[in-house]
Design an enzyme around this catalytic site. Sequence first.
Site, short mmCIF file in Angstrom:
data_model
loop_
_atom_site.label_atom_id
_atom_site.label_comp_id
_atom_site.label_asym_id
_atom_site.label_seq_id
_atom_site.Cartn_x
_atom_site.Cartn_y
_atom_site.Cartn_z
N GLU A 1 0.80 -1.22 0.00
CA GLU A 1 0.00 0.00 0.00
C GLU A 1 0.84 1.28 0.00
O GLU A 1 0.53 2.25 -0.69
CB GLU A 1 -0.96 0.00 1.20
CG GLU A 1 -2.01 -1.13 1.18
CD GLU A 1 -1.49 -2.49 1.62
OE1 GLU A 1 -0.33 -2.57 2.10
OE2 GLU A 1 -2.23 -3.49 1.49
N ASP B 1 -14.81 -10.56 8.50
CA ASP B 1 -13.36 -10.47 8.64
C ASP B 1 -12.92 -9.80 9.94
O ASP B 1 -11.79 -9.95 10.37
CB ASP B 1 -12.75 -9.73 7.44
CG ASP B 1 -12.60 -10.66 6.23
OD1 ASP B 1 -12.36 -11.87 6.45
OD2 ASP B 1 -12.75 -10.20 5.10
N HIS C 1 -14.74 -1.56 1.26
CA HIS C 1 -14.95 -2.38 2.46
C HIS C 1 -14.93 -1.53 3.73
O HIS C 1 -14.51 -1.98 4.79
CB HIS C 1 -13.92 -3.51 2.57
CG HIS C 1 -13.99 -4.51 1.44
ND1 HIS C 1 -13.78 -4.16 0.13
CD2 HIS C 1 -14.24 -5.84 1.44
CE1 HIS C 1 -13.91 -5.24 -0.63
NE2 HIS C 1 -14.19 -6.27 0.13
C1 LIG Z 1 -2.10 -5.06 4.48
C2 LIG Z 1 -3.10 -5.93 3.83
N1 LIG Z 1 -3.44 -5.69 2.55
C3 LIG Z 1 -4.36 -6.47 1.94
C4 LIG Z 1 -4.98 -7.49 2.62
C5 LIG Z 1 -6.06 -8.33 1.94
N2 LIG Z 1 -5.59 -9.70 1.70
C6 LIG Z 1 -5.98 -10.72 2.51
S1 LIG Z 1 -5.29 -12.19 2.06
C7 LIG Z 1 -4.46 -11.49 0.78
C8 LIG Z 1 -3.56 -12.34 -0.07
C9 LIG Z 1 -2.46 -12.96 0.73
O1 LIG Z 1 -1.65 -13.77 -0.07
P1 LIG Z 1 -0.58 -14.73 0.60
O2 LIG Z 1 0.22 -13.98 1.59
O3 LIG Z 1 0.18 -15.39 -0.49
O4 LIG Z 1 -1.46 -15.76 1.41
P2 LIG Z 1 -2.28 -17.03 0.86
O5 LIG Z 1 -2.09 -17.16 -0.62
O6 LIG Z 1 -1.70 -18.18 1.58
O7 LIG Z 1 -3.69 -16.79 1.25
C10 LIG Z 1 -4.75 -10.12 0.69
C11 LIG Z 1 -4.20 -9.22 -0.31
C12 LIG Z 1 -4.61 -7.67 3.96
N3 LIG Z 1 -5.18 -8.63 4.71
N4 LIG Z 1 -3.66 -6.90 4.54
#
Ligand SMILES: Cc1ncc(C[n+]2csc(CCOP(=O)(O)OP(=O)(O)O)c2C)c(N)n1
Lengths: 285, 303
Positions: free
Chosen positions: B50, B108, B100
Amino acid sequence: MGSTVETSELRHIIEVQKLKEKIRSIRRLVLETAHNENAHLGSSLSCLEIIATLYFLKMRHTPYEPLWKDRDRFVLSKGHAALALYAVLAEMGYIQREELRTFKKLGSRLQGHPDLRVPGVEAPSGSLGQGLSIGVGMALGIRMNGSRSRVYVLMGDGECDEGQVWEAMMTAAHLKLSNLVLIIDRNGWQLDGRTEEVKKKVPLKAKIESFGWEVYTVNGHDVQKIVEVLDYAEHSEGPVAIIAYTKKGHGVPFIEDTNGGHKIRLNDEQYLAALKELEAYGGGL
Amino acid sequence: MRRAFGESLVRLGELYEELIVLTGDVGNPTYVYKFKDRYPNRLFNLGISEQDIVGVAAGLALTGRVPLVTLFSSFLMRAWEQIRNTISRANLNVKLVGTHAGLTAADDGASHQALEDLALMRVLPNMTVVAPGDPQEVKEAVEAIIEMKGPVYLRIGRDEDVRIFDRDGVFRIGKATTLMDGSDVALFSTGSITAEALEAARCTDTSVRVVHVSTIKPLDKEAVISAAKSCGAVVCVEEHSVIGGLGSAVAELLSLEYPVPVARIGIGDTFGESGTHRELLEKFGLTAEKIRSVIKGVIRRRR
Ligand SMILES: Cc1ncc(C[n+]2csc(CCOP(=O)(O)OP(=O)(O)O)c2C)c(N)n1
């Protein structure tokens, strides 16, 4: 309960076998919960063996005294995999298995993303990219206290996009935190798609090494191998990262190695299919 | 709401060639991926970073583009310092869209529920802050913020299924809209919770003037003051902390210009939690019924 240090070869094999049985029941809890409520199922299944191995075979801790001062600590940086952690904590006895039925329900301690209300949860998470810094602080505090405790942080591969992760990498190496282990759940997916398509991570190992860490890779679903690499990590002189190759949605065929189960609520049919798979093949173990 | 947002972006891509959309691994849930299908070279998904994204947007603005950043509101706030020190300080033409927001991230839980974003954005000099109420207004607001010059924060939720307007031409930056006339209590509301405010006003024997304040900054001072003058008591409703949002903005203005009793409805000084959106609105008193009881309370203190 898992004791940890200096286990003999034989004990190891027996314990690994026992753990696999535990993982079966943990999986069942996870599936039940994802049938009852929307969950990050795929994200939870890719790191289930890792978390279970840590709690059952590696970490020194006890559900009878969650705040025991010399415990090892686990930080779930990819907080959306909360369900995996809650299920392991339930199987361990930190919380009742039945409590999983309240997952994400109004008033429950089992929030969509973990916070300190739940015994056994060591750090709040949900906003990605913050867990490693927290782990660095814990490892530093523990070292200052003269304790032998160790700190384990679990992060997603998509999560590696966050700049704070790399700030923490530098900090940990600079402070030579030999009591800190980072495990990356390298399932190759993040929210919008394949990690390498959203933002290139490779060569991930070389990147982390260049920050001054020791880096190992492991099959993140192979309990035996996970224990071995974690044992090995105890001999390092600085922070250790383990890139665990995993499959998102591991053990549930219709979401395995896809993003279809990133966040999902299983319908009856899917739930039964997943259970059947678990009974027949042990859910990929 | 997010769907209406995604769809209007696609339409506007045609009209505004300088429009570049940036997101951070939330292209699917924010619906901006529709824009990518149509204009593959004008959407950049920069991963979960971000702070970086906000900086990149600043650079794009400095080369004459109109960058529109779309992130989950609570995680956009992670880049607050970058927004402050680069975008707001240099008055850059960057559009920030937080989705959101409020309690809409529901299941969540607290980490994902943005209850402070209006306060955090409102405090920044040069920043325009907008929270449209329904899909029609979202469409118009997106166009209006792209058309204007300067930094804007636009707040939307997730799947709120409300309809407030049954006509078009409803949104103008800096203009509040009187949705229902009345003379006993002025009810100010922002975002989709206005639907609840309207419902509260409809089913009461009190004469309530409902004013939808979709631009929180700059606040429509005239509309606020004149409603306060004719009603003599004010209630503010928002799906946000009671600290620092619409209620605060209204109270700040009226304490100076025309002090009347002001009751503020929002989330108290606390975090949200997991639950369905509806359950959470009930828990935090953001329902027509609760609004009605606050109206009854404030009317007794009327000037
Ligand atoms: C700072 C932040 N930005 C965006 C999100 C939204 N978000 C939740 S899970 C995710 C993807 C995560 O990917 P990864 O770390 O590879 O985990 P996995 O594929 O195992 O779910 C995102 C972007 C968040 N939780 N926190």
